[in-house]
Scaffold this active site. Structure first.
Site, mmCIF file in Angstrom:
data_model
loop_
_atom_site.group_PDB
_atom_site.id
_atom_site.type_symbol
_atom_site.label_atom_id
_atom_site.label_comp_id
_atom_site.label_asym_id
_atom_site.label_seq_id
_atom_site.Cartn_x
_atom_site.Cartn_y
_atom_site.Cartn_z
ATOM 1 N N ILE A 147 6.679 53.135 9.641
ATOM 2 C CA ILE A 147 5.615 52.609 10.700
ATOM 3 C C ILE A 147 4.328 52.696 9.803
ATOM 4 O O ILE A 147 4.140 53.565 9.046
ATOM 5 C CB ILE A 147 5.567 53.928 11.525
ATOM 6 C CG1 ILE A 147 4.528 53.718 12.718
ATOM 7 C CG2 ILE A 147 5.697 55.325 11.036
ATOM 8 C CD1 ILE A 147 4.498 54.506 13.879
ATOM 9 N N SER A 148 3.710 51.506 10.138
ATOM 10 C CA SER A 148 2.530 51.025 9.407
ATOM 11 C C SER A 148 1.358 52.323 9.788
ATOM 12 O O SER A 148 1.215 53.102 10.548
ATOM 13 C CB SER A 148 1.973 49.943 9.710
ATOM 14 O OG SER A 148 2.848 48.776 9.535
#
Ligand code: SAH
Length: 219
Positions: free
Chosen positions: A66-67
């Site tokens: 997840i960025s």
């Protein structure tokens, strides 16, 4: 979820928005508002929930990530979304970026290569009552399966170069944001399609997981 836990996340979310986003120059009020509301803890696995608002990427299933919240905000801001936009997203992952886009646009069409991730994202968005998203499991480097265009294209995994399949699905006057470069590091680019030409602007250097597919990298 208990009240105490809920308050803890709200406090951390506010810290993230004020310091990691506003503090670094994210100014789009709509983006900031959406990220002030969205429960990021719902998109990470149990063992990472305490770090849901930390200033970096986190592991998710299938060896993906997840960025970092700042990068999500920066990419979203650069996409210049209006409420009428239909957006094509490549790389659904956990669906956090998808949810941010869905809150700002008319509709999001998102492609993920792992069924497991696509299903998890679908479930999380369902729990949040976000209904303007179509999920599709496929190689997103080849574009959406229907012959059509989108006003915006968001690529959330690294591409060696932007393939024609995606350029062709970007509408005239549309905007695309994508990390382009090698498997190790990429340049985050913004493209504006004008009279069929892609006018590019450099945003910053980034490090994303790779697009694996026909117009991406090898496994
Ligand atoms: N948007 C996510 C980050 C996703 S990470 C967020 O909100 O944080 C990038 C995702 O791209 C991974 O889930 C990976 O599986 C996916 N991906 C890689 N190659 C792909 C391809 N060819 N088509 C679709 N998705 C792909």
């Amino acid at each position: 979820m208990g009240d105490i836990e809920h308050n803890k996340y709200s406090t951390e979310r506010l810290r993230m928005v004020n310091y990691d986003l506003k503090g670094r120059g994210i100014a789009d009020v709509r983006v900031l508002d959406v990220m002030s509301e969205l429960p990021r803890e719902m998109f990470v696995e149990q063992q990472y929930k305490s770090r849901a608002y930390s200033d970096g990427p986190l592991p998710i299933q299938c060896n993906q990530t997840i960025s970092q919240p700042y990068i999500v905000a920066l990419m979203t801001e650069n996409l210049n979304i209006t409420p009428e936009c239909e957006i094509l997203e490549i790389g659904t992952g956990c669906g956090y970026q998808t949810a941010v886009l869905a809150k700002l646009a008319k509709k999001v069409y998102t492609i993920e290569r792992f069924k497991e991730l696509s299903n998890a994202a679908k479930k999380a968005l369902g729990q949040l009552n976000i209904t303007n998203v179509e999920f599709y499991t496929d190689d997103g480097s080849c574009g959406w399966f229907e012959n059509r265009t989108f006003q915006r294209v968001m690529v959330t995994a690294a591409l060696p170069k932007v393939p024609d399949s995606l350029i062709n699905q970007l509408a005239e006057d549309g905007v695309m944001v994508a990390p382009v470069g090698s498997e190790g590091t990429q340049r985050l680019m913004k493209y504006h399609k004008l009279e069929g030409k892609m006018i590019e602007t450099f945003i910053c250097d980034v490090r994303f997981v790779k697009v694996v597919g026909q117009h991406g990298f090898k496994e």
